[in-house]
Design a protein around this motif. Structure first.
Motif, short mmCIF file in Angstrom:
data_model
loop_
_atom_site.label_atom_id
_atom_site.label_comp_id
_atom_site.label_asym_id
_atom_site.label_seq_id
_atom_site.Cartn_x
_atom_site.Cartn_y
_atom_site.Cartn_z
N GLU A 204 27.84 40.38 -16.14
CA GLU A 204 29.07 39.61 -16.17
C GLU A 204 29.72 39.60 -14.78
OE1 GLU A 204 30.86 38.04 -18.81
OE2 GLU A 204 28.88 38.15 -19.77
N PRO A 205 30.63 38.66 -14.52
CA PRO A 205 31.35 38.70 -13.25
C PRO A 205 32.15 40.00 -13.12
CG PRO A 205 31.71 36.61 -14.38
CD PRO A 205 31.02 37.51 -15.35
N GLN A 206 32.27 40.49 -11.90
CA GLN A 206 33.14 41.64 -11.68
C GLN A 206 34.59 41.17 -11.74
OE1 GLN A 206 34.11 44.76 -12.10
NE2 GLN A 206 32.27 45.40 -10.95
N THR A 207 35.43 41.98 -12.31
CA THR A 207 36.86 41.70 -12.32
C THR A 207 37.58 42.88 -11.68
OG1 THR A 207 38.72 40.99 -13.71
CG2 THR A 207 37.28 42.67 -14.62
N TYR A 208 38.73 42.62 -11.07
CA TYR A 208 39.38 43.61 -10.22
C TYR A 208 40.85 43.76 -10.56
CZ TYR A 208 35.29 42.86 -7.18
OH TYR A 208 34.02 42.73 -6.68
N GLY A 209 41.42 44.83 -10.08
CA GLY A 209 42.87 45.01 -10.06
C GLY A 209 43.29 45.34 -8.65
N ILE A 210 44.57 45.18 -8.37
CA ILE A 210 45.11 45.68 -7.11
C ILE A 210 45.98 46.88 -7.43
CG2 ILE A 210 46.98 43.94 -7.19
CD1 ILE A 210 47.19 44.26 -4.15
N VAL A 259 49.29 49.11 -10.87
CA VAL A 259 48.02 48.37 -10.87
C VAL A 259 48.21 47.09 -11.67
CG1 VAL A 259 45.59 48.42 -11.53
CG2 VAL A 259 46.69 50.51 -10.70
N ILE A 260 47.79 45.97 -11.09
CA ILE A 260 47.86 44.67 -11.76
C ILE A 260 46.48 44.04 -11.74
CG2 ILE A 260 48.83 42.34 -11.69
CD1 ILE A 260 51.37 43.46 -10.58
N GLY A 261 45.99 43.62 -12.89
CA GLY A 261 44.71 42.92 -12.96
C GLY A 261 44.76 41.63 -12.15
N LEU A 262 43.75 41.40 -11.34
CA LEU A 262 43.76 40.21 -10.49
C LEU A 262 43.33 38.95 -11.22
CD1 LEU A 262 42.60 41.67 -7.06
CD2 LEU A 262 44.86 40.81 -7.72
N ASP A 263 43.26 39.02 -12.53
CA ASP A 263 43.08 37.80 -13.32
C ASP A 263 44.42 37.25 -13.80
OD1 ASP A 263 43.66 39.85 -15.08
OD2 ASP A 263 42.20 39.25 -16.60
N TYR A 264 45.52 37.67 -13.17
CA TYR A 264 46.83 37.15 -13.58
C TYR A 264 46.90 35.64 -13.33
CZ TYR A 264 48.34 37.39 -8.61
OH TYR A 264 48.47 37.22 -7.25
N HIS A 416 33.68 38.90 -19.26
CA HIS A 416 34.74 38.80 -18.26
C HIS A 416 34.73 37.40 -17.63
CE1 HIS A 416 35.90 43.00 -18.27
NE2 HIS A 416 34.65 43.38 -18.10
N HIS A 417 35.78 37.12 -16.88
CA HIS A 417 35.82 35.88 -16.11
C HIS A 417 36.16 36.21 -14.66
CE1 HIS A 417 39.88 36.29 -18.17
NE2 HIS A 417 40.16 36.52 -16.90
N GLU A 418 35.88 35.28 -13.78
CA GLU A 418 36.14 35.51 -12.36
C GLU A 418 37.63 35.38 -12.08
OE1 GLU A 418 32.63 33.95 -9.74
OE2 GLU A 418 32.90 32.55 -11.40
N CYS A 517 42.63 39.48 -0.91
CA CYS A 517 42.50 38.07 -0.51
C CYS A 517 41.09 37.56 -0.76
CB CYS A 517 42.88 37.89 0.95
SG CYS A 517 41.96 38.93 2.12
N ASP A 518 40.09 38.39 -0.50
CA ASP A 518 38.70 38.02 -0.70
C ASP A 518 38.41 37.77 -2.18
OD1 ASP A 518 35.92 38.61 1.14
OD2 ASP A 518 35.66 38.61 -1.02
N ILE A 519 39.15 38.46 -3.04
CA ILE A 519 38.94 38.37 -4.48
C ILE A 519 39.74 37.22 -5.10
CG2 ILE A 519 39.27 39.58 -6.68
CD1 ILE A 519 39.05 42.22 -4.96
N LYS A 520 41.03 37.11 -4.75
CA LYS A 520 41.95 36.27 -5.51
C LYS A 520 42.09 34.86 -4.97
CE LYS A 520 44.99 35.73 -8.83
NZ LYS A 520 44.54 35.55 -10.22
#
Length: 542
Positions: A204-210, A259-264, A416-418, A517-520
């Motif tokens: 699945e795509p990797q998902t991140y938080g900041i 921590v906030i999920g970067l899929d916001y 997951h989603h990107e 920035c590279d992620i979001k």
């Protein structure tokens, strides 16, 4: 000028928990089997630990395996966890919830991960590992068969205009039989390897938080050594995944983070300002009143879990630690899993070197991972993070169902989603007005960056590269109100209004290397690359 070439049996990129654990394990095996192995670790930070930032509530399971006598060796694990509290916040109040089993910290330690890594570095050097801080790996090298044969560090002394300056020094090539990549979340070389070997073909795509963190020295009367508080809810809306931590360390210090999920979805959201607003909540504000903020930093973290782990091994190398995404999100821990994966990769590499197999694929490493406690730990919690895609209440309900009734053995696995695809247009999103910082509990970005001790040589190429320089103004600004101004926690990106129209200004010297920035970036137009070695933050004890 030709590059200098250095030869090793194993080169490790990144002196974090995974990289240093791998190095130590290699040397342990060499001593056990009387088979010499040369090991080199390179680190882009100015010193080992300079770029390490985590909560951190540390689980010593992998450390017990790697260095059983760590207490006698003086490991900086001083403050045991004493009490867990789990709160759901509303704007003016809070509800104390039962602590989930995954967040029970009995037997764990509240630590500075940066200081722990410095200690690990000392243990590695005691085993005659060559550790080189201040060297940023900028390029993957391949042999004539296409296998990875090592890395090259970045050139020094290149000006902003791309021309060589008087002090120009070419990078160094480090060749190895096997190269282990331990770059942390969203590693720049890992991205290159992922494309070259199609490492994400079966996951699945990797998902991140900041994660944004501050270290405070508080009033001794308010300090409760070993107290651990986690919160969910306010100031985030119910569609946005995230929460906070407060860890009471030794010496009247408290590590606080958000921590906030970067899929916001809302492009008006600013993770930094949400964190500053959170500290004014009645449930936590009292801890900070009369205290002093002494450090600040930010870092992306992987949240995809089991289903987002990529192919781990390829000809000549492997991914270890958080660059591959082994964080246990419900536990809010990844150091123990990072260390164990580094150890397993080291064991596979050592056996391959003993057998003189050349630069083949270390298949024994992913096989060991699939049989390890790391895999089992991630398997049991694989559905917790993605269950929150449906919102806070749905995620809490499912998590309780999965944890207490199914015990992690559901016959399904959520996807997951990107993260960069999740933003909604600014015109269809609620605008957020953040309160002005008071300079006592809440602060602005620039004064915060100052406390991260971030420093870059200014006359060097900007390491935050745009694939298409027109996109920030032609696409991001009209559609998403230039979200890079807000998702960056260091004030790197700024829309400047000029007579001929707006333009994006990149204040690269502010960059704390969080990789957000590279992620979001919604068009994936920003590519984070390494600046000159030793640049970036210098975290003292984060």
């Amino acid at each position: 000028m030709e590059r200098e070439v250095m030869e090793f049996d194993v080169v490790i990129v990144g002196a974090g928990p995974a990289g240093l654990s791998a190095a130590i394990r290699l040397k342990q095996l060499a001593a056990e089997h009387d088979h010499e192995v040369s090991v080199c670790v390179i680190e882009k930070g100015s010193e080992v630990g300079a770029h390490i930032l985590a909560g951190a509530c540390f689980e010593p399971r992998a450390l017990d395996e790697l260095i059983p006598d760590w207490k006698e060796k003086g490991a900086p694990l001083k403050q045991q966890a004493v009490e867990d509290r789990f709160l759901m916040l509303t704007e003016h109040n809070h509800i104390r919830l039962p602590t989930p089993p995954t967040m029970n910290n009995h037997g764990n330690y509240v630590i500075s991960l940066a200081n722990f890594v410095r200690w690990l570095g000392e243990q590695a050097e005691a085993h005659e590992v060559e550790v080189y801080p201040g060297f940023a790996a900028a390029e993957v090298l391949y042999d004539e068969t296409g296998a990875v044969k090592g890395v090259a560090t970045g050139d020094l002394g290149i000006g902003r205009d791309g021309e060589q300056k008087s002090g120009y020094t070419p990078g160094v090539e480090l060749h190895a039989k096997y190269t282990l990549f331990a770059e942390g979340a969203r590693g720049s070389l890992t991205r290159m390897l992922t494309d070259t070997f199609d490492l994400r073909r079966d996951c699945e795509p990797q998902t991140y938080g900041i994660g944004i963190k501050e270290l405070w020295e508080i009033d001794p009367a308010k300090h409760k050594a070993g107290l651990i508080i986690h919160t969910i809810g306010w100031p985030l809306d119910t569609k946005t995944y995230g929460g906070s931590f407060l860890y009471h360390m030794e010496d009247n210090q408290v590590a606080v983070g958000f921590v906030i999920g970067l899929d916001y979805e809302n492009p008006h959201l600013s993770p930094f300002d949400e964190f500053q607003r959170f500290k004014h909540h009645p449930a936590v504000k009292d801890f900070f009143e009369g205290g002093k903020r002494i450090a600040y930093g930010a870092r992306a973290l992987t949240e995809g879990g089991l289903q987002s782990v990529p192919t781990l091994a390829f000809p000549g190398g492997a991914l270890i630690g958080c660059t591959a995404g082994f964080m246990n999100v419900p536990k809010i821990k990844g150091s123990h899993t990072a260390m164990k994966t580094g150890m397993m990769a080291a064991e596979a590499a050592f056996e391959a070197i003993r057998a003189e197999r050349g630069r083949d694929t270390l298949d024994a490493y992913p096989a060991a991972y699939r049989e390890s406690w790391v895999h089992e730990e991630l398997r049991r919690v694989r559905n917790i993070r993605p269950s929150f895609h449906k919102g806070l209440l749905a995620g809490l309900a499912y998590s309780a169902f999965d944890t207490y009734l199914l015990r992690g053995n559901a016959p399904w696995t959520f996807g997951h989603h990107e993260d960069h695809k999740s933003l909604k247009p600014a015109s269809k999103s609620r605008k957020i007005t953040y309160p002005k910082p008071d300079g006592k509990i809440s602060f602005d970005k620039l004064s915060s960056v100052f406390m991260s001790n971030t420093n870059h040589e200014e006359d060097q190429p900007i390491h935050l590269r745009l694939k298409d320089p027109s996109i920030p103004v032609s696409y991001n600004l009209p559609n998403f109100d230039a979200p890079e101004q807000r998702y960056c926690p260091a004030g790197v990106y700024e829309i400047v209004q000029e007579d001929k129209g707006p333009r994006l200004q990149i204040n690269a010297q502010n960059c704390v290397h969080c990789k957000t920035c590279d992620i979001k970036d919604p068009s994936q137009n920003i590519v984070w690359t390494v600046p000159e070695g030793a640049g970036g933050p210098n975290y003292p004890n984060m």
